[in-house]
Scaffold this active site. Structure first.
Site, PDB file in Angstrom:
ATOM      1  N   LYS A  87       0.864  -1.174   0.000  1.00  0.00           N
ATOM      2  CA  LYS A  87       0.000   0.000   0.000  1.00  0.00           C
ATOM      3  C   LYS A  87       0.908   1.233   0.000  1.00  0.00           C
ATOM      4  CE  LYS A  87      -2.850   3.352   1.059  1.00  0.00           C
ATOM      5  NZ  LYS A  87      -2.368   4.765   1.019  1.00  0.00           N
TER       6      LYS A  87
ATOM      7  N   SER B  24      -0.431   7.759  -1.544  1.00  0.00           N
ATOM      8  CA  SER B  24      -1.155   8.328  -2.682  1.00  0.00           C
ATOM      9  C   SER B  24      -0.408   9.496  -3.310  1.00  0.00           C
ATOM     10  CB  SER B  24      -2.547   8.787  -2.236  1.00  0.00           C
ATOM     11  OG  SER B  24      -3.315   7.687  -1.781  1.00  0.00           O
TER      12      SER B  24
ATOM     13  N   GLU C 187       8.463   2.154  11.676  1.00  0.00           N
ATOM     14  CA  GLU C 187       9.561   3.119  11.546  1.00  0.00           C
ATOM     15  C   GLU C 187       8.901   4.482  11.463  1.00  0.00           C
ATOM     16  OE1 GLU C 187      11.602   5.877   9.855  1.00  0.00           O
ATOM     17  OE2 GLU C 187      11.804   4.535   8.127  1.00  0.00           O
TER      18      GLU C 187
ATOM     19  N   CYS D 276      13.470  11.130   7.212  1.00  0.00           N
ATOM     20  CA  CYS D 276      13.228  10.961   8.648  1.00  0.00           C
ATOM     21  C   CYS D 276      14.518  10.976   9.452  1.00  0.00           C
ATOM     22  CB  CYS D 276      12.468   9.670   8.903  1.00  0.00           C
ATOM     23  SG  CYS D 276      13.216   8.219   8.135  1.00  0.00           S
TER      24      CYS D 276
ATOM     25  N   GLU E  78       9.818  18.299  13.830  1.00  0.00           N
ATOM     26  CA  GLU E  78      10.498  17.835  12.627  1.00  0.00           C
ATOM     27  C   GLU E  78      10.083  18.731  11.455  1.00  0.00           C
ATOM     28  OE1 GLU E  78      11.214  13.537  10.370  1.00  0.00           O
ATOM     29  OE2 GLU E  78       9.373  13.859  11.518  1.00  0.00           O
TER      30      GLU E  78
END
Length: 476
Positions: free
Chosen positions: A172, A175, A247, A281, A379
Site C-alpha cells: 500500500k 497516494s 519506523e 526521517c 520535525e
C-alpha cells in the site's frame, strides 16, 4: 502520463474505479493516475495473498531466492525509468533518484541471500529421552504501508525480507507517490512471482488500513510514517494482537565538537540535511556546534548551502528539488518565521522561490537558534538547517536527547574516547560518527523511544517476518 491499475492475484484490476491524480510538485502537472481502491479491493488482495501463502511458504529458500535475484536484476536494468518516475511524482533530484533505485535494489539482493540463512536451533536437553529444537516459520500475510519520500527503498526493505522469509505481501504505497511502486509491481510480474504472492492496492488510506487491521488473515503490518499514525496502528492491532514493525518520526541532532574536522563536519551535515530536499526521517534537523568552532562552521556551512542549485529534479545539475506539496512548504516557512521572530538570524536562503507553480524553498541556514524555537522542537521536513551554539558535552547530550524521538543522530569528533563516551549516552537507534549517510541494506535501521518498533535491514530485518516455534521431542 502513466495510468496504472491495481494488481491483485496476478491480474491488473480496477478499471471502473475512480482515478486519483498524481501531481509533479515541481510544476503542478498531472503525471499519472491510480485507482481509488477501498475495502473490497483490499479484501480481495488479502484473499489472494492468503491463498498464495500456502504454496509460497513451502518453496525452498533457494527457490524464493531465485525470484528475488531476478527482481534485483530487473530493477538495475530499469534504473533510469524507475528514477524518472520517482522524480516526476515526488520531485527528488534525478541523481538522488538513481541512487535510491540502486539502494532499494540492494535490499532485494541482500534478502535473496538471507533467505538461505534462516537458521533454527538445537537446544541442549536436560533429559536423555527428550530433544529440544527451535524452528523458524514465516509469519503469514504481510501488509507493507509506505510513505511518499522514498517510494522505492521503503518498499523493498519491507517486501524483500518478507518474501525471503516465505511470507506473501500486500503493498500500500502513499497516494502522493504511488507510481514508483506500480512500476516495481510490473517488475515483480516480469520476475515471475506466482499469482497472489505480491499484490498492490492504492486509494483511501483509512479504508484500506481498516480492512488490513480487521482481517485476521493479515498477520503482520510493517509501516513507515508518522508517529501519530503509528500510535493509531498500535491501538488497532490490539484487537487481534497483530504483529507490527514501525519506523516512525525523527528529529535528528548533529553534534559538532571543537575537535571535529570542520570541513568533514560541514560536508556530512550538508549531505544529511539537504538530501531529498530535507524530506527524510533521519536528516539533520538540529545542529549543535561547540563554541570554539561555531563561527567557522556556520560560515563554511552557509557558503556550501548557497552553492546548492534548486530546480526541477529532472535537471541533472539540480541539488535540491521541490517540497512535496503546499502544506509541506508552508510548514517550512512557518518554522523559519518563528525562529527569526525569536531572535535567530538567517545567513543563507530563507525565502520561497516562485517557480513554475512548484513548491520550492531556498536552502536555508539559521544561526543563533534557541531550544525554545519551534524548529528545534518539531520535525521540519524541509531544506532548513538551524544551528545552535553549545559549550559542553553534557549540554550537547542533554539537548540531543530532549525529544520524544530516537531515530538517528550524528556526532562529529576526531577524539575516539569522546565519540564513544557521547554515543553511549545518546538514545537513538542509528548513529553517524563522522558520517552523514549511515544507511545500508546490511545494517539494522530503526528507532528508540517514539521513533518505532523493530529494525529493518541487516540480518535482523528478516526476524520480524518469522515466528519461532519451540518443538520438544519425546524419544521413547
Amino acid at each position: 502520463m502513466r495510468e496504472y491499475l491495481l494488481h491483485i492475484n496476478g491480474e491488473w484490476v480496477g478499471e471502473n474505479l475512480e482515478k486519483m491524480e498524481v501531481v509533479n510538485p515541481a510544476n503542478g502537472e498531472v503525471v499519472g493516475t491510480v485507482p481509488r481502491g477501498g475495502e473490497a479491493e483490499t479484501e480481495a488482495a488479502i484473499e489472494a495473498a492468503y491463498s498464495a501463502f500456502q504454496s509460497w511458504s513451502k518453496l525452498t529458500a533457494y527457490e524464493r531466492s531465485a525470484y528475488l535475484k531476478k527482481l534485483y536484476e530487473l530493477m538495475l536494468e530499469n534504473q533510469e525509468e524507475l528514477a524518472e518516475i520517482m522524480t516526476l511524482e515526488m520531485g527528488k533530484p534525478i541523481k538522488e533518484s538513481r541512487g535510491e533505485v540502486v539502494y532499494a535494489a540492494t535490499f532485494i539482493e541482500w534478502y535473496a541471500e538471507e533467505a538461505k540463512r534462516i537458521y533454527g536451533e538445537t537446544i541442549p536437553t536436560h533429559m536423555n529421552n527428550k530433544r529440544m529444537q527451535v524452528w523458524k516459520k514465516p509469519i503469514g500475510v504481510v501488509a507493507a504501508i509506505t510513505p511518499w519520500n522514498f517510494p522505492a527503498a521503503m518498499l523493498t526493505r519491507k517486501m524483500g525480507p518478507a518474501l525471503a522469509a516465505g511470507c506473501t505481501v500486500i503493498m500500500k504505497p502513499s497516494s502522493e507517490s504511488p507510481l514508483t511502486a506500480m512500476k516495481l509491481m510490473e517488475l515483480c510480474e516480469q520476475a515471475g512471482f506466482p499469482k497472489g504472492t505480491v499484490n498492490i492496492v492504492t486509494g483511501s488510506s483509512s479504508k484500506i488500513t481498516n480492512a488490513l487491521m480487521n482481517n485476521d488473515k493479515v498477520r503482520k503490518i510493517t509501516f513507515t510514517g508518522s508517529t501519530e499514525v503509528g500510535k493509531l496502528l498500535i491501538e488497532q492491532s490490539a484487537k487481534q494482537v497483530k504483529k507490527l514493525s514501525l519506523e516512525l518520526g525523527g528529529h535528528a541532532p548533529v553534534l559538532v565538537f571543537d575537535d571535529a574536522d570542520v570541513d568533514k563536519a560541514v560536508q556530512g551535515a550538508l549531505a544529511s540535511k539537504f538530501r531529498n530536499t530535507g524530506q527524510t526521517c533521519i536528516c539533520a534537523n538540529r545542529i549543535y556546534v561547540q563554541s570554539g568552532i561555531y563561527d567557522e562552521f556556520v560560515e563554511k556551512y552557509a557558503k556550501a548551502v548557497e552553492n546548492l542549485k534548486v530546480g526541477d529534479g529532472l535537471d541533472d545539475s539540480v541539488d535540491v528539488g521541490p517540497l512535496i506539496n503546499e502544506a509541506g512548504l508552508e510548514k517550512v516557512l512557518h518554522h523559519i518565521e518563528d525562529a527569526v521572530k525569536q531572535g535567530a538570524t538567517v545567513v543563507a536562503g530563507g525565502e520561497r522561490i516562485e517557480k513554475s507553480g512548484g513548491y520550492f524553498c531556498q536552502p536555508t541556514v539559521i544561526r543563533d537558534v534557541k531550544e525554545s524555537m519551534l524548529i528545534m522542537k518539531e520535525e521540519t521536513f524541509g531544506p532548513v538547517a538551524p544551528i545552535q551554539k553549545i559549550e559542553t558535552e553534557e549540554e550537547a547530550i542533554r539537548l540531543a536527547n530532549s525529544t520524544e524521538y530516537g531515530l538517528a543522530a550524528y556526532v562529529f569528533t576526531e577524539n575516539v574516547a569522546r565519540g564513544i563516551r557521547v554515543i553511549e549516552q545518546l538514545d537513538f537507534g542509528v548513529i553517524g560518527w563522522n558520517e552523514g549517510l549511515p544507511s545500508a541494506a546490511q545494517a539494522p535501521f530503526g528507532g528508540m523511544k517514539e521513533s518505532g518498533i523493530g529494525r529493518e535491514g541487516g540480518h535482523q530485518g528478516i526476524d520480524a517476518f518469522l515466528e519461532s516455534q519451540y518443538v520438544a521431542i519425546g524419544m521413547e
